[in-house]
Design an enzyme around this catalytic site. Structure first.
Site, PDB file in Angstrom:
ATOM      1  N   CYS A 213       0.894  -1.439   0.195  1.00 50.59           N
ATOM      2  CA  CYS A 213       0.495  -0.013   0.230  1.00 50.59           C
ATOM      3  C   CYS A 213       0.880   1.387  -0.272  1.00 50.59           C
ATOM      4  O   CYS A 213       0.501   2.008  -0.623  1.00 50.59           O
ATOM      5  CB  CYS A 213      -1.247   0.025   1.004  1.00 50.59           C
ATOM      6  SG  CYS A 213       0.088  -0.413   3.264  1.00 50.59           S
ATOM      7  N   HIS A 271      -2.567   1.444   7.096  1.00 48.30           N
ATOM      8  CA  HIS A 271      -2.931   1.754   5.479  1.00 48.30           C
ATOM      9  C   HIS A 271      -2.308   3.201   4.681  1.00 48.30           C
ATOM     10  O   HIS A 271      -3.322   3.905   5.725  1.00 48.30           O
ATOM     11  CB  HIS A 271      -4.591   1.259   5.043  1.00 48.30           C
ATOM     12  CG  HIS A 271      -5.109   0.589   3.251  1.00 48.30           C
ATOM     13  ND1 HIS A 271      -3.891   0.445   2.670  1.00 48.30           N
ATOM     14  CD2 HIS A 271      -5.846   1.681   3.146  1.00 48.30           C
ATOM     15  CE1 HIS A 271      -5.192   0.661   1.389  1.00 48.30           C
ATOM     16  NE2 HIS A 271      -5.976   1.508   1.706  1.00 48.30           N
ATOM     17  N   ASP A 294      -7.295   5.784  -3.848  1.00 42.30           N
ATOM     18  CA  ASP A 294      -6.601   4.837  -2.917  1.00 42.30           C
ATOM     19  C   ASP A 294      -5.939   4.329  -4.720  1.00 42.30           C
ATOM     20  O   ASP A 294      -6.825   3.058  -5.032  1.00 42.30           O
ATOM     21  CB  ASP A 294      -7.497   4.041  -2.227  1.00 42.30           C
ATOM     22  CG  ASP A 294      -6.806   2.907  -1.812  1.00 42.30           C
ATOM     23  OD1 ASP A 294      -5.138   3.231  -2.170  1.00 42.30           O
ATOM     24  OD2 ASP A 294      -6.924   2.605  -0.807  1.00 42.30           O
ATOM     25  N   ASN A 334     -13.902   3.944   9.947  1.00 40.18           N
ATOM     26  CA  ASN A 334     -15.324   4.004  10.834  1.00 40.18           C
ATOM     27  C   ASN A 334     -15.809   2.304  11.164  1.00 40.18           C
ATOM     28  O   ASN A 334     -16.834   2.385  12.228  1.00 40.18           O
ATOM     29  CB  ASN A 334     -16.656   5.153  10.178  1.00 40.18           C
ATOM     30  CG  ASN A 334     -16.393   6.187  10.548  1.00 40.18           C
ATOM     31  OD1 ASN A 334     -16.105   7.139  11.423  1.00 40.18           O
ATOM     32  ND2 ASN A 334     -16.869   6.966   9.692  1.00 40.18           N
TER      33      ASN A 334
END
EC number: 2.3.2.13
Length: 623
Positions: A213, A271, A294, A334
């Site tokens: 990542c 991440h 991303d 979340n």
């Protein structure tokens, strides 16, 4: 001309330019008929790309003379009518011009600052970043539509997000989380974007092996900065990958404290993605600003492995009706965590933890080599605190209390005495409280596993089991330690998952507390001889030093690099260094331009396949 698209622009004597259309003019005051200057200005909404131009001059008798050339047009964050305009000069310097930075990894309670060289000024990188657009499936299938769409940073960012990984196209990087990197480079060994982008271009657009990542995010940051779009790398600590979309991540433990790979959901200890700054006319002005993108291939978006741009404001407000991929990003920061103990075919569920996921979201601060906490941009923080350390301890303590409180009267707390440091024992306490008015006999199971940041767990490397008796309302504190010889294989990129399970021998009720942590590696130190008088084109001296904190000799290869400071990389072989001994290497470097620069060094240890890093940021002044 952009590809087969072209526009004819008459050259006028009016020097007044337009922000909405192409304009060409010559200055009648300073007109030199032998060598005239022609000025071309582009509209703020012009497409990004490599343009060709043809200048034709017609004489009175009808003769035509032509000159040919080309130029590269990028987004312009200095132009207030451009969709990527960012209003502060220090932010433009950080998010567009800065060719080095820090990537934050490790855990929220024990951050690791990894230096990274974005390399956007290195030879050939500009052309390679434009080739990222040219090699995309969108350009290959319909170049005209692609060129016309490149006036929109939303479109550009989605193309780049998909092209950094190679799952659907001739993308830059091949992801690999298997642990077997024999066919390529171990992701943790990369130190900058330049070598990756060059290798991709030189191979004829074959994917570079391998990325994870932070590599995907850092390379995308380079490409976006090169294209003129403000960009920063962001770390989300305890990042949820919610495969079934229920905003709950299940974690399973055995009765003896072994964490199990029973769930398709996962939590990555960290991440990394990027944020890019742009307006969102497709969504309305309220969604302008930072957008999550991303490039790590996790979920498909419109059939392709990419993610975003998702407005950070939309994630915070849970506007899952808007474009793009907001539900996925929302879950990453979340989701709740439900911890479950599996024992003799029975399931013992321990209550949800709503604080752990997205516990810290951060990026590099503008102008300084430290983090900026941006958690509040993504989510409403119930009890905001002023410092990282207090926030981290509050989170971990709250989480432990919530997890322990489900055991109906017996509470257990797991606390590290201090941040674990390589070469020292890991010392921790287990605090047990009996809130019953009767004596309790409790089995105590302690278990430590190595794990990688992306959820992959290894076998137990340390465990301890016993029985304790608790008198009514008694509190006991058990002092434990894991010796360096027991965890030495863990030093490097790995983390540790430590768990304690209490089992009431009479009622078979269970209580659990767990903690994931990283072990702090030693650092290389870099000192510059005359730091206040660094100027371009003047040779400077730096010293890289390392002291061996381990209980055994270590050897390896020291690599020093710096964008705009050193051509390529400098390598030194380090002979076995005995415990407690220090080694120094002097290197020279010559800055090529003014601005903030970073010298970085990494020592690859032969003994445990890990790297020790160090960096030094400094300012190159005008001569």
């Amino acid at each position: 001309m952009l590809g087969r698209l072209y526009m004819i622009i008459p050259v006028t004597f009016s020097t007044r330019v337009s922000s909405s259309q192409w304009k060409a003019y010559t200055d009648p005051e300073g007109l030199n008929l032998q060598s005239p200057s022609i000025f071309i200005s582009s509209p703020a909404s012009a497409s990004v790309g490599c343009y060709k131009f043809q200048l034709s001059v017609f004489t009175k008798d009808g003769q035509q003379k032509c000159a040919f050339g080309k130029f590269i047009l990028l987004c312009n964050p200095w132009c207030n009518e451009d969709a990527v305009y960012i209003p502060f000069e220090d932010q433009r310097e950080e998010y567009v011009q800065n060719d080095s930075g820090l990537l934050f990894m490790g855990t929220a309670a024990n951050l690791v600052s990894r230096p990274w060289s974005f390399d956007q000024y290195e030879p050939g990188i500009l052309e390679t970043c434009l080739n990222v657009l040219q090699a995309s499936p969108q350009h290959q299938s319909n170049s005209k539509v692609d060129y016309l769409s490149r006036n929109n940073p939303v479109y550009i960012s989605r193309i780049v997000s998909a092209m950094i990984n190679c799952e659907d196209d001739r993308g830059v990087l091949k992801g690999n989380w298997s642990g077997n990197f024999k066919e390529g480079v171990t992701p943790s060994m990369w130190t900058g974007s330049g070598e990756i982008l060059r290798q991709w271009a030189q191979s004829g657009f074959s994917p570079v092996k391998y990325g994870q990542c932070w590599v995907f995010a850092a390379v995308m940051c380079t490409v976006m900065r090169v294209l003129g779009i403000p960009c920063r790398v962001v770390t989300n600590f305890n990042s949820a990958h919610d495969t079934n979309g229920n905003l709950v991540i299940e974690e399973y433990y055995s009765e003896t404290g072994l964490k199990l790979n029973n769930s398709k959901d996962s939590i990555w200890n960290f991440h990394l993605w990027v944020e890019c700054w742009m307006t969102r006319p497709d969504l309305g002005s309220g969604m302008d600003g930072w957008q999550v993108l991303d490039p790590t291939p996790q979920e498909r978006s419109a059939g392709v492995f990419c993610c975003g741009p998702a407005p950070v404001k939309a994630v915070r407000d849970r506007r899952i009706d808007l474009l793009y991929d907001i539900p996925f990003v929302y879950a990453e920061v979340n989701a709740a965590v439900q911890t479950i103990i599996v024992s003799q075919g029975r399931v013992h569920s321990l209550s949800k933890d709503t604080e752990r996921v997205g516990s810290l979201i951060c990026t590099k601060a503008v102008g300084f080599p430290r983090l900026q906490n941006i958690t509040g941009d993504y989510k409403c923080i119930k009890s905001p605190t002023s410092t990282l350390s207090s926030r981290s301890s509050t989170i971990s303590e709250d989480s432990t209390i919530r997890r322990a409180s489900s055991s109906k009267g017996v509470l257990v707390f797991l606390t590290l005495k201090k941040t674990p440091i390589a070469g020292e024992p890991i010392r921790f306490t287990v605090k047990v409280m009996n809130k019953h008015h009767v004596t309790k006999m409790m089995k105590v199971h302690l278990n430590a596993q190595a794990k990688e940041y992306h959820h992959t767990l290894s076998n137990t490397f340390w465990e301890d089991h016993g029985v304790i008796q608790l008198a009514p309302m008694e509190v006991k504190v058990l002092h434990q330690q894991i010796l360096p010889a027991q965890y030495q294989g863990m030093v490097g990129e790995n983390l540790v998952n430590l768990a304690v399970v209490l089992v009431d021998m009479a009622s078979q009720e269970h209580a659990l507390a767990s903690k994931e942590f990283n072990i702090t590696n030693p650092q290389l130190t870099i000192q510059i001889a005359d730091e206040d008088s660094i100027v371009p084109d003047k040779e400077q001296m730096a010293t890289v030093a390392f002291t061996n904190p381990f209980s055994q000799p270590v050897s390896g290869v020291l690599t020093v690099a710096g964008a705009g400071l050193i051509q390529g990389k400098v390598h030194f072989r380090m002979l076995p260094l005995h415990p407690g001994k220090r080694v120094e290497r002097r290197i020279t470097f010559t800055p090529s331009m003014v601005g903030t620069k970073m010298l970085q060094a990494s020592l690859s240890l032969a003994e445990n396949n890990s790297s020790i890093r160090g960096f030094k940021m400094f300012f190159v002044n005008r001569a």
